[in-house]
Design an enzyme around this catalytic site. Sequence first.
Site, short mmCIF file in Angstrom:
data_model
loop_
_atom_site.label_atom_id
_atom_site.label_comp_id
_atom_site.label_asym_id
_atom_site.label_seq_id
_atom_site.Cartn_x
_atom_site.Cartn_y
_atom_site.Cartn_z
N VAL A 120 -5.49 -0.29 3.00
CA VAL A 120 -4.55 0.17 1.97
C VAL A 120 -4.79 -0.59 0.67
CG1 VAL A 120 -2.11 0.32 1.36
CG2 VAL A 120 -2.85 0.80 3.70
N GLU A 121 -5.06 -1.89 0.78
CA GLU A 121 -5.19 -2.73 -0.41
C GLU A 121 -6.48 -2.49 -1.18
OE1 GLU A 121 -3.36 -4.70 -2.01
OE2 GLU A 121 -1.65 -5.15 -0.74
N SER A 122 -7.60 -2.45 -0.47
CA SER A 122 -8.90 -2.46 -1.14
C SER A 122 -9.91 -1.49 -0.56
CB SER A 122 -9.50 -3.87 -1.05
OG SER A 122 -9.72 -4.22 0.32
#
Length: 607
Positions: A120-122
């Site tokens: 989700v983040e990167s």
Amino acid sequence: MKRFTPLTLAVSLALLFASSAQAAPTPSSGVDEAMAAGLDMMLLNSSLLRNGDDVWKRAREGFQLDEVNADVVRRQERLYASRPEYFKRTLDRSRKYLFHIMNEVERRGMPTEIALLPMVESAFVPTANSRVGAAGLWQFMPATGRHYGLEQTWWYDGRRDVTDATRAALDYLQNLYAQFGDWNLALAAYNWGEGNLSRAIAKAQASGLEPTYENIRLPNETRNYVPKLLAVRNILEHPERFGVHLDKFPNKPYFVAVSTGKHMNIDIAAKLAGISVSEFKELNPAFNLPVFAYKAGRQMLLPAAKVDRFEANLNKWDKPLLTWEVYIPKGDESASEIANQHGMSTSQLIAANRIGGGTLKAGLPVLVAMNKPLNDGQPVESVDTPIGDAPASAGATMIAQAEAPSQSTAPQAAVVQIAQAPAQAPQPIASAAPPAPAASQPSADAGLATRQAVLLASATAPGEDGAAAKSLATRDLGSYTVASGDTLFSIARRSNLSVSDLKSLNQLDGNLVQVGQKLRLKTDSSADAIATASDGGNADPALVQVAERRPAAPQPRHSTEYVVRRGDTLFSIARRFGVTHHDIQQVNGGRQTSHLQPGQKVKIVGL
């Protein structure tokens, strides 16, 4: 120079993943002792895993998060399922990192959905940078990264370090969970900030609402944040429902950590390992410049299959490992003139330093090709400028490094081990030390448990206080000084003791040990006297106090009943009590433990 045996790594991997036992070579030199310690750490790491499982299966066994905002989760599921190529590319990237992340998440007893958060983040891009300044797999902002010990200098940005940023992210999430008591709220705070979330919770409570994820007023990005993670979780749990095909993900490490003790060009390091520069950077993305700038605690990550080749080529390498040096302009200078002086093109100088424009600013260091006749450069370890700093003078940029590398001429890799985060502050109870290995462990494992050599990679860096070497010298005399990277379990194992015996010997109530702490390894008082003498008579008062007390007899094995708390998983409970998750399932019935609920009682047998 005596060469460490490359078969040591092969033996260790065989012990991890093969059913037949292998014999480990007996150390015959300091390097071989270090390799034995590295092998021991690999075996320790393996004891935390369920060998033979697919990593996707491991992840599913630890899924624990409650679903929130079901309609948003469904929408995110449809979005991911509509982009199967993107989803597959992201999962393919994750294979370099996810085994290590899963180990760390399971070691701490956290829900295994947390291991998927970089998706989700990167999107598992380790060099990812956000428009607001977040960086790395876990997208740390600069200030938060520094708060959690991620170094950010001219050379190196720890927010992009695969292992160190993972350690920091899990530390942060555990702290947020301790603050908010709910993993979904902890994740919301990770995205939005704990201050913002605390204020939003206070407003919800003032309005008479229960402060749940759904009731709290969140910005759109945060409101979608946890549902995105849950959507990824749901697709991995039931890929067939979404038309997704998951290739088996072997439960073995992709990378291994090597402590070289030396600076070297990144292109040379990649060449020695037989990999491309781009693959080297995927595993070592924290280095801002084309130099692996070594210092104590920094490790080089290499594909596990390439470590033997790297070690063999390094031992044969007879050319300089480093062809760069640091130049600090005394005034504003032309980039083209400095490049010409050092036998470089202007474009090479600009590309190496990732700078724009043709003027080098006074006091700001640049990397230049080494040119000894000019004698105008600084050694690599002499400059360590924090990112974003603009020192007023050259002197302000010079931060002497106490960890200057050794000057031995023969290149040599020190210790090879399964890469894991550096030792940090004591962890919560969920990260309690695992049980001693069963008697069915391979014979080579049992042999390692009786080795008298203790030399951890993190303790071999030049310039340190010699605590590990001192521990090595006093080990046979009945005491051990805890070194960086040690756990109660690893010390007990290498000392041929059980964790309970070691705790009893030292009157320890918990499973945490501190660097520099002295532990007693033998019951006879003469061993303590010899150990004290080896310290020059300066006995640690705490050790003397322990020595004056006879150790309590080991407690008999017994059973107990545990009440499940919010955030618990079957795996974290098993680790807490030193049993396997299969043991708990057998005693309580598989169905009763497949989805644990807070307040549920679980019987634990065989303590």
